[in-house]
Design an enzyme around this catalytic site. Structure first.
Site, PDB file in Angstrom:
ATOM      1  N   TYR A   1      -4.741   3.788   3.310  1.00  0.00           N
ATOM      2  CA  TYR A   1      -3.907   4.288   4.404  1.00  0.00           C
ATOM      3  C   TYR A   1      -4.720   4.361   5.685  1.00  0.00           C
ATOM      4  CZ  TYR A   1      -0.159   5.496   1.169  1.00  0.00           C
ATOM      5  OH  TYR A   1       0.853   5.431   0.250  1.00  0.00           O
TER       6      TYR A   1
ATOM      7  N   GLU B   1      -0.070   0.101  -2.082  1.00  0.00           N
ATOM      8  CA  GLU B   1       0.269   1.141  -1.100  1.00  0.00           C
ATOM      9  C   GLU B   1      -0.635   0.940   0.108  1.00  0.00           C
ATOM     10  OE1 GLU B   1       0.595   5.286  -2.131  1.00  0.00           O
ATOM     11  OE2 GLU B   1       1.350   4.828  -4.146  1.00  0.00           O
TER      12      GLU B   1
ATOM     13  N   ASN C   1      -0.411   5.547 -11.848  1.00  0.00           N
ATOM     14  CA  ASN C   1      -0.569   5.394 -10.396  1.00  0.00           C
ATOM     15  C   ASN C   1      -1.634   6.369  -9.911  1.00  0.00           C
ATOM     16  OD1 ASN C   1       0.386   4.972  -7.435  1.00  0.00           O
ATOM     17  ND2 ASN C   1       0.545   7.178  -7.761  1.00  0.00           N
ATOM     18  N   GLU C   2      -2.522   5.880  -9.066  1.00  0.00           N
ATOM     19  CA  GLU C   2      -3.577   6.718  -8.491  1.00  0.00           C
ATOM     20  C   GLU C   2      -4.191   7.636  -9.556  1.00  0.00           C
ATOM     21  OE1 GLU C   2      -2.559   8.710  -4.852  1.00  0.00           O
ATOM     22  OE2 GLU C   2      -2.243   6.835  -3.778  1.00  0.00           O
TER      23      GLU C   2
END
Length: 518
Positions: free
Chosen positions: A267, A324, A196-197
């Site tokens: 985001y 996300e 992840n990331e």
């Protein structure tokens, strides 16, 4: 006009507003004769991470808690999520995933190791919520599952053994261990991510380095054919495209190598400043507008990455998952900065609607998204405080869009789109998305982004217009534990005369309408 021919026309008559373009009207065209992709229900997926009170208290309270629960899962949250028809759960992270060792979360709970959650608040992680609890929760909700494997601090063997533990029914020592821990049948793993990331908290890697690691790890990830998950590679964030290009060029699927999708994170931060992001409530119009303006940038980033995939994967075998996304503000005053707890307002619901419209437009590649996060963290569906619970405007935005799950996308175009102007910047005042649901009805989702100025929508040749609208006089209207129904969807319907109806879309609102079978 809604006619059984290529385009359905809806005439918009604009109420007077200085925020709008000079045009008096605008047409929305819905193409019912050339439907698009199926809107995979997992576009409306959720994300749950070991972060703050996102799992502990928010979901898991344990069987001995005074808070009413079913096998340790708090009943009020469970019931609310059932009513939301959550299609997919992503777990255990996030940044937490690349420090999570799955063996810490199996076996008797009182014997599980106590560790430190170094990513989020430095609190003790007692591992009471692990693999078995996650799948039990998903099964209670009827949701599909998405598991993030530990690439950052794990090993190929650890990842391989976890997948085997979850998916296999072979008579191996690891499967015997799962059965001893109370699960006779294999778990259903629908999606599995390798890290992840990886560009950041997952290892600060370069795309090339990660691509090589992905090939190494995934070569050993095996599961029974009838329980084989889709494998997801960790992609980029924001305006990054090099991760998508590198992975699509270097990871060539074969009998021993699978890559079903590449992930992406984005985001929405009103100020674009990670140090001072802006407040979740009490914000000025400037931050209402900037948040909407910045959230819409996701469409450019999706387009750029999909263009690369269209070039390198013309057969469209690789999905593009925004696993996300959501709003990120300064934490609420007095809360642990590492818990990422923020209030949720009408602005968040409008932002959710805008993002859903974007995801629907690109559903051929965007077959999954996961809002961050489900309970008590960032743009949450639900907030809790010990035994108290409240539903947020974002919860209602998702609930209003339940008919869009597994519906068929209907292309929408807006002629002479009015603008909402603020300073030197502008965004569309109206956003729309339409789909033909599994019940045969056509649903239309509308967002009015402007703070002032309602929109009158004239619909021709319809049999019914009924649905819900979410709006308020206050741009930061939100629900509290003391006043849990400050903002909830209101029923909306208008009479139809000679096939014609006029719908009024309020300022700063989200509306979903059932237009019937057209």
């Amino acid at each position: 006009m809604f006619k059984l021919k290529p385009l359905l026309f809806c005439c918009f008559t604009m109420a007077a507003s200085t925020a709008l373009a000079k045009s008096d009207s605008v047409d929305i065209n819905i193409d019912v004769q050339q439907p698009g992709a199926v809107l995979n229900k997992n576009i409306y997926g959720q994300f749950m991470e070991h972060l703050g009170r996102g799992i502990y208290e928010g979901i898991w309270v344990g069987e001995d808690s005074d808070i009413p629960n079913q096998d340790g899962f708090r009943l009020d949250v469970l019931q609310a999520l059932r009513e939301l028809k959550v299609p997919l759960l992503r777990w255990p992270g996030g940044c937490f995933a690349d420090e999570y060792h799955w063996r810490d979360g199996i076996g008797p709970r009182d014997e599980r190791p106590r560790t430190v959650n170094s990513n989020w608040g430095g609190v003790i992680e007692d591992n009471a919520f692990g693999t078995h609890e996650f799948f039990a929760f998903a099964e209670l909700l009827g949701a599909e599952t998405y598991v993030n494997g530990n690439l950052g601090t794990g090993s190929p063997r650890e990842m391989v053994e976890w997948l085997h533990y979850m998916t296999s029914d072979a008579d191996t020592t690891i499967v015997r261990e799962r059965k001893k821990n109370g699960r006779e049948k294999p778990f259903k793993v629908d999606y599995f991510a390798v890290g992840n990331e990886s560009w950041g908290c997952g290892g600060n890697m370069t795309p090339d380095y990660y691509a090589d690691l992905y090939k190494q790890y995934s070569a050993f990830l095996k599961a029974p054919e009838d329980n084989m998950p889709k494998f997801i590679a960790s992609g980029g964030t924001d305006d990054q495209t090099e991760w998508t290009r590198t992975l699509a060029e270097k990871v060539k699927p074969s009998w021993s190598l699978r890559m079903d999708a590449i992930s992406h994170h984005y985001y929405t931060i009103p100020t674009s400043d990670w140090e001072v992001k802006g407040s979740a409530t009490g914000f000025p119009e400037e931050e209402w507008f900037s948040a909407l303006h910045r959230t819409l940038r996701i469409e450019d980033f999706i387009e750029e990455n999909i263009a690369i995939l269209d070039e390198l994967d013309p057969e469209k075998k690789i999905g593009f998952y925004v696993d996300e996304w959501g709003t990120w503000y300064d934490v609420d005053e007095g809360t642990n900065p590492g818990f990422l707890y923020q209030q949720n307002t009408l602005r968040d619901a409008v932002i959710a609607g805008l993002n859903i419209h974007v995801f629907n437009r690109y559903a051929e590649r965007v077959q999954m998204t996961n809002i961050a996060q489900m309970v008590n963290v960032l743009q949450a569906m639900i907030l809790t405080d010990k035994e108290k619970m409240v539903l947020t405007p974002t919860y209602y935005a998702f609930k209003m869009h339940i008919p869009f799950q597994d519906a068929t996308y209907l292309p929408v175009s807006i002629d002479n789109t009015p603008e909402y102007n603020h300073g030197d910047a502008s965004i569309p005042a109206i956003s729309a998305s339409a789909a033909k649901a599994k019940d045969g009805n056509v649903y239309l989702s509308l967002v009015n982004t402007q703070l002032e100025g309602e929109v009158d929508v004239t619909l021709d040749e319809v049999k019914q217009v009924q649905g819900q609208v979410l709006s308020s006089e206050k741009m930061d209207e939100h629900n509290t534990f003391e006043q849990p129904e400050n903002i909830t969807p209101k029923a909306y319907s208008v009479s139809v005369k000679n096939g014609k109806a006029v719908v009024t879309v309020p300022a700063k609102s989200l509306m979903v309408l059932n237009l019937g079978q057209l």
